[in-house]
Design an enzyme around this catalytic site. Structure first.
Site, mmCIF file in Angstrom:
data_model
loop_
_atom_site.group_PDB
_atom_site.id
_atom_site.type_symbol
_atom_site.label_atom_id
_atom_site.label_comp_id
_atom_site.label_asym_id
_atom_site.label_seq_id
_atom_site.Cartn_x
_atom_site.Cartn_y
_atom_site.Cartn_z
ATOM 1 N N LYS A 66 0.711 -1.186 0.010
ATOM 2 C CA LYS A 66 0.076 0.026 -0.055
ATOM 3 C C LYS A 66 0.818 1.352 -0.060
ATOM 4 O O LYS A 66 0.665 2.215 -0.696
ATOM 5 C CB LYS A 66 -0.865 0.094 1.246
ATOM 6 C CG LYS A 66 -1.938 -1.095 1.112
ATOM 7 C CD LYS A 66 -2.886 -0.855 2.224
ATOM 8 C CE LYS A 66 -3.869 -2.299 2.325
ATOM 9 N NZ LYS A 66 -4.896 -2.227 3.519
ATOM 10 N N GLY A 156 0.094 1.267 13.175
ATOM 11 C CA GLY A 156 0.555 0.728 11.847
ATOM 12 C C GLY A 156 -0.363 1.250 10.734
ATOM 13 O O GLY A 156 -0.915 2.222 10.929
ATOM 14 N N VAL A 180 5.971 4.062 21.264
ATOM 15 C CA VAL A 180 5.116 5.198 21.507
ATOM 16 C C VAL A 180 5.652 6.243 20.376
ATOM 17 O O VAL A 180 4.806 6.924 20.033
ATOM 18 C CB VAL A 180 5.174 5.770 22.938
ATOM 19 C CG1 VAL A 180 6.716 6.228 23.337
ATOM 20 C CG2 VAL A 180 4.070 6.659 23.444
#
Ligand code: NAP
Length: 324
Positions: A66, A156, A180
């Site tokens: 993608k 993600g 984080v």
């Protein structure tokens, strides 16, 4: 003439998109076929250009391509795909993306240099991201999103699409992630995209924040480590899992005792369909949305972009659930 659509990814053998789209074609009378194309990592550009040359009408793009497709100079991105940096739907052959037409234009311009060496830079396809709108339409089955407080676990690919979708609709988003720094990066991008403030007094706040470096309270998106979940989940309206946790093992990324009956809980994981998170949420009386709905709506939106027809969502949903 029969239209040709498909999905490119690696692996792609187990993709559930073919039966879902076949059900849509059957129900709407669209004459089309939908195929799986396994494309290895180094061949993404060739695959996209080849699909254009073969007059394939449209492709879905799945893991891991993608981002690579979004970065191709020859794919013109719509605004959402550009923001997210990921394309899951390509349209070929639209006006302006027809390879023949484009090379004819080149010739007419007498641009001989481009003909051979730089032809790749010319657009061959338009790229969209329907994961974002798919997640939104899935959630909207059960709740309005605007003005709500969401906790999104993950940073993600799926989380990126969902974070932009939620924020674009006017929700605030606590992005909670194991790493984080990834959550911080995503929160920064989301804040930048939406102007970093709530709708009211946006301009004054923008100015003030640029002086003081930003006020967490007024930010659309914030970033938190995983151990913040106990604190941030109970007061949220919407809780979303966009991690892979729950796929391999029967575990939940969200502590069960943080869940409340007022929550709308959406798990992007769809294998299994009944994740531990969904079960925990049902046990406390929360409203749940499973990951199949996001898959259905991202496919429905791709179908609509490709055919211009309203997607038969219930038929696509039934065909998908038969295979899950
Ligand atoms: P990805 O880009 O690889 O991201 C994985 C995310 O999971 C990261 O945030 C990662 O945290 C986190 N994670 C992985 N293992 C973890 C663990 N043990 N504890 C805590 N966090 C962990 O994957 P993706 O493409 O976003 O996919 C995520 C999920 O969404 C998958 O289950 C996928 O099937 C699903 N999905 C569903 C749809 C749909 O249509 N329903 C669409 C797309 C994706 P770190 O950043 O710390 O590594």
């Amino acid at each position: 003439m029969m239209s040709i659509y498909g999905v490119m990814g690696d692996p792609v053998e187990h993709s559930l998109s073919p039966p879902m789209h076949a059900a849509a074609y059957e129900s709407t009378g669209v004459e089309a076929t939908y195929l799986r194309f396994r494309v290895e990592e180094g061949n993404v550009k060739e695959a996209v250009h080849g699909a254009s040359a073969l007059n394939i009408d449209g492709l879905n793009v799945t893991v891991p391509h993608k981002g690579t497709v979004a970065a191709l100079p020859s794919v013109e991105l719509d605004e959402t795909a550009e923001r997210i940096g990921a394309v899951n739907t390509l349209v070929f052959g639209d006006e302006g993306y027809d390879a023949e037409e484009l090379s004819a234009e080149e010739e007419a311009k007498g641009d001989s240099e481009n003909e051979n060496s730089n032809g790749d830079e010319k657009p061959v396809a338009r790229g969209y991201n329907t994961d974002a709108s798919g997640a939104l339409r899935a959630l909207e089955r059960k709740t309005e999103v605007g003005g709500k407080e969401a906790v999104l676990v993950g940073a993600g690919g799926a989380a990126r699409a969902i974070a932009f979708a939620l924020a674009g609709e006017g929700a605030t988003v606590d992005i909670v992630n194991r790493t984080v720094e990834r959550a911080e990066k995503l929160a920064d991008e989301v804040n930048e995209a939406v102007g970093n403030t709530d709708d009211t007094e946006a301009d004054e706040l923008d100015e003030e924040m640029s002086d003081v470096g930003g006020d967490e309270e007024t930010k659309t998106a914030t970033a938190q480590p995983l151990d913040a979940l106990e604190d941030v989940v109970p007061d949220a309206d919407i809780v979303v899992n966009a991690t892979t946790v729950g796929m391999e093992e029967d575990v939940s990324p969200v502590p069960a005792d943080a869940l409340r009956p007022h929550h709308v809980v959406f798990d992007a994981v769809y294998t299994p369909l009944e994740t531990r998170l969904v079960r925990d949420a049902e046990e406390v009386g929360a409203t749940t949305v499973d990951g199949a709905w996001m898959l259905v709506y991202q496919g429905a939106e791709a179908f609509e972009i490709w055919t211009g027809k309203t997607a038969p969502v219930e038929k696509m949903n039934a065909a998908l659930r038969e295979k899950l």
